[in-house]
Design a protein around this motif. Sequence first.
Motif, mmCIF file in Angstrom:
data_model
loop_
_atom_site.group_PDB
_atom_site.id
_atom_site.type_symbol
_atom_site.label_atom_id
_atom_site.label_comp_id
_atom_site.label_asym_id
_atom_site.label_seq_id
_atom_site.Cartn_x
_atom_site.Cartn_y
_atom_site.Cartn_z
ATOM 1 N N LEU A 103 33.203 34.342 15.790
ATOM 2 C CA LEU A 103 33.046 33.329 16.834
ATOM 3 C C LEU A 103 32.406 33.943 18.078
ATOM 4 O O LEU A 103 31.513 33.334 18.694
ATOM 5 C CB LEU A 103 34.400 32.720 17.184
ATOM 6 C CG LEU A 103 34.407 31.660 18.283
ATOM 7 C CD1 LEU A 103 33.522 30.475 17.903
ATOM 8 C CD2 LEU A 103 35.830 31.181 18.565
ATOM 9 N N GLY A 104 32.837 35.139 18.454
ATOM 10 C CA GLY A 104 32.215 35.821 19.585
ATOM 11 C C GLY A 104 30.751 36.132 19.326
ATOM 12 O O GLY A 104 29.911 36.008 20.224
ATOM 13 N N ALA B 59 37.477 36.269 21.535
ATOM 14 C CA ALA B 59 36.095 35.841 21.305
ATOM 15 C C ALA B 59 35.232 36.049 22.544
ATOM 16 O O ALA B 59 34.059 36.428 22.438
ATOM 17 C CB ALA B 59 36.067 34.370 20.883
ATOM 18 N N GLY B 60 35.791 35.816 23.732
ATOM 19 C CA GLY B 60 35.019 36.027 24.952
ATOM 20 C C GLY B 60 34.650 37.483 25.165
ATOM 21 O O GLY B 60 33.542 37.801 25.622
ATOM 22 N N TYR B 61 35.567 38.377 24.828
ATOM 23 C CA TYR B 61 35.309 39.813 24.957
ATOM 24 C C TYR B 61 34.218 40.246 23.984
ATOM 25 O O TYR B 61 33.276 40.973 24.352
ATOM 26 C CB TYR B 61 36.610 40.569 24.703
ATOM 27 C CG TYR B 61 36.553 42.044 24.988
ATOM 28 C CD1 TYR B 61 35.662 42.570 25.910
ATOM 29 C CD2 TYR B 61 37.409 42.927 24.335
ATOM 30 C CE1 TYR B 61 35.620 43.922 26.177
ATOM 31 C CE2 TYR B 61 37.378 44.285 24.597
ATOM 32 C CZ TYR B 61 36.482 44.772 25.515
ATOM 33 O OH TYR B 61 36.436 46.118 25.771
ATOM 34 N N ILE B 62 34.312 39.800 22.736
ATOM 35 C CA ILE B 62 33.315 40.147 21.722
ATOM 36 C C ILE B 62 31.953 39.555 22.105
ATOM 37 O O ILE B 62 30.908 40.187 21.884
ATOM 38 C CB ILE B 62 33.767 39.648 20.342
ATOM 39 C CG1 ILE B 62 35.086 40.307 19.941
ATOM 40 C CG2 ILE B 62 32.688 39.920 19.307
ATOM 41 C CD1 ILE B 62 35.035 41.801 19.872
ATOM 42 N N MET B 63 31.953 38.366 22.678
ATOM 43 C CA MET B 63 30.701 37.726 23.088
ATOM 44 C C MET B 63 29.940 38.592 24.077
ATOM 45 O O MET B 63 28.721 38.808 23.932
ATOM 46 C CB MET B 63 31.000 36.367 23.713
ATOM 47 C CG MET B 63 29.775 35.637 24.262
ATOM 48 S SD MET B 63 30.221 34.363 25.461
ATOM 49 C CE MET B 63 30.798 35.389 26.836
ATOM 50 N N ILE B 64 30.632 39.137 25.078
ATOM 51 C CA ILE B 64 29.977 39.962 26.088
ATOM 52 C C ILE B 64 29.417 41.235 25.464
ATOM 53 O O ILE B 64 28.292 41.662 25.776
ATOM 54 C CB ILE B 64 30.967 40.290 27.220
ATOM 55 C CG1 ILE B 64 31.269 39.037 28.027
ATOM 56 C CG2 ILE B 64 30.405 41.371 28.135
ATOM 57 C CD1 ILE B 64 30.080 38.448 28.745
ATOM 58 N N LEU B 65 30.167 41.856 24.568
ATOM 59 C CA LEU B 65 29.697 43.084 23.923
ATOM 60 C C LEU B 65 28.467 42.827 23.065
ATOM 61 O O LEU B 65 27.495 43.609 23.087
ATOM 62 C CB LEU B 65 30.819 43.686 23.078
ATOM 63 C CG LEU B 65 32.049 44.192 23.835
ATOM 64 C CD1 LEU B 65 33.105 44.689 22.862
ATOM 65 C CD2 LEU B 65 31.673 45.296 24.810
ATOM 66 N N TYR B 66 28.471 41.728 22.323
ATOM 67 C CA TYR B 66 27.305 41.430 21.483
ATOM 68 C C TYR B 66 26.111 40.982 22.330
ATOM 69 O O TYR B 66 24.955 41.236 21.952
ATOM 70 C CB TYR B 66 27.646 40.364 20.452
ATOM 71 C CG TYR B 66 28.115 40.942 19.143
ATOM 72 C CD1 TYR B 66 27.337 41.871 18.452
ATOM 73 C CD2 TYR B 66 29.323 40.565 18.580
ATOM 74 C CE1 TYR B 66 27.750 42.407 17.258
ATOM 75 C CE2 TYR B 66 29.748 41.105 17.373
ATOM 76 C CZ TYR B 66 28.957 42.025 16.718
ATOM 77 O OH TYR B 66 29.365 42.568 15.525
ATOM 78 N N LEU B 67 26.357 40.320 23.439
ATOM 79 C CA LEU B 67 25.252 39.978 24.333
ATOM 80 C C LEU B 67 24.559 41.229 24.836
ATOM 81 O O LEU B 67 23.319 41.295 24.899
ATOM 82 C CB LEU B 67 25.764 39.144 25.510
ATOM 83 C CG LEU B 67 25.798 37.627 25.330
ATOM 84 C CD1 LEU B 67 26.428 36.962 26.548
ATOM 85 C CD2 LEU B 67 24.399 37.074 25.098
#
Length: 319
Positions: free
Chosen positions: A114-115, A197-205
């Motif tokens: 999801l992230g 999911a928000g934490y993973i989103m920033i890392l993948y961004l």
Amino acid sequence: MTAPLVALGGNGAASEVSPPARRRRLRQLGKRDRLVLGIMVGIPTLIQLVFIWLPMLASIGLSFAKWDGLTFGNIRPAGLANYNFVFNQTPAFWPAVLHNIAWLAFLAIIGTPLGLLLAVLLDQKIRGSRFYQTIFFLPVMLSVALIGIIWELIYSQDNGLLNYVLGTAGKPGAIDWYGNSDFNLWAALVAATWRHAGYIMILYLAGLKGVDPSIKEAAALDGANGRQAFFRVVFPSMAATNVIIVVITVIESLRAFDIVYVINRGQNGLELLSVFVVQYLVGETQVIGIGAAFAVVLLVISLVPITFYLTRTFSTKER
């Protein structure tokens, strides 16, 4: 001695060409450079040693001892008695292991993808991208207590948003999402995923920003569509980011403690290994050696998937 090279000039006359210049020697570090380098390397190393390695080694040692936690003179050897208590005299140990595995599977299958999905969507330069990033990253910045309160408003049996949507709020058949042991683990996992999911989103961004745009263009020229270009070109090129994500997902799932402790102190279907660690180290039933044994077991369990993934990743790179 190397003979000088001879070349013909424009008028046919021979002229000497000097041999290539020697490579410049690396500048030797001066005293000031060595001092700065020593400080920059030494201080982080000292912090790691004092706050991570020494406590870890102390925990391993205390897991084979009996100690009341007051004076060092009271430390007594206990052999494998603490581990015998963990494996054979703790009825909730194996349910806690299964709950941690379920936590890891849920984050790995739902939370982390999801992230990644959010990162890919927000990387498309859509309007209001910064606003959406802030919204999705907001749960990471909130305190765990506040997250527990927010989800309590959603899961409340009598006045919760979810039961209102289901039409059961205030009725006898309303589900007690946090109190019912058949549902509270999954309710806690949804709350944990909201934050994860928000934490993973920033890392993948951050990882997507570092991908060379030319490889996307090359994939498009080869006829790959967007999905093929991402999974066959872009995603494999973020190998370093993927390693970090896997390690973070494993650590987050196995050290999960805060949300379940806010809900019901990790009881009634929410037993986790980290809860036992805190319970026996600093809780009401304080037994330092048993708490240390639980911590060592948790360390070993967490190292297994991390080591397996890192070994496969680096061996693939070598091939």
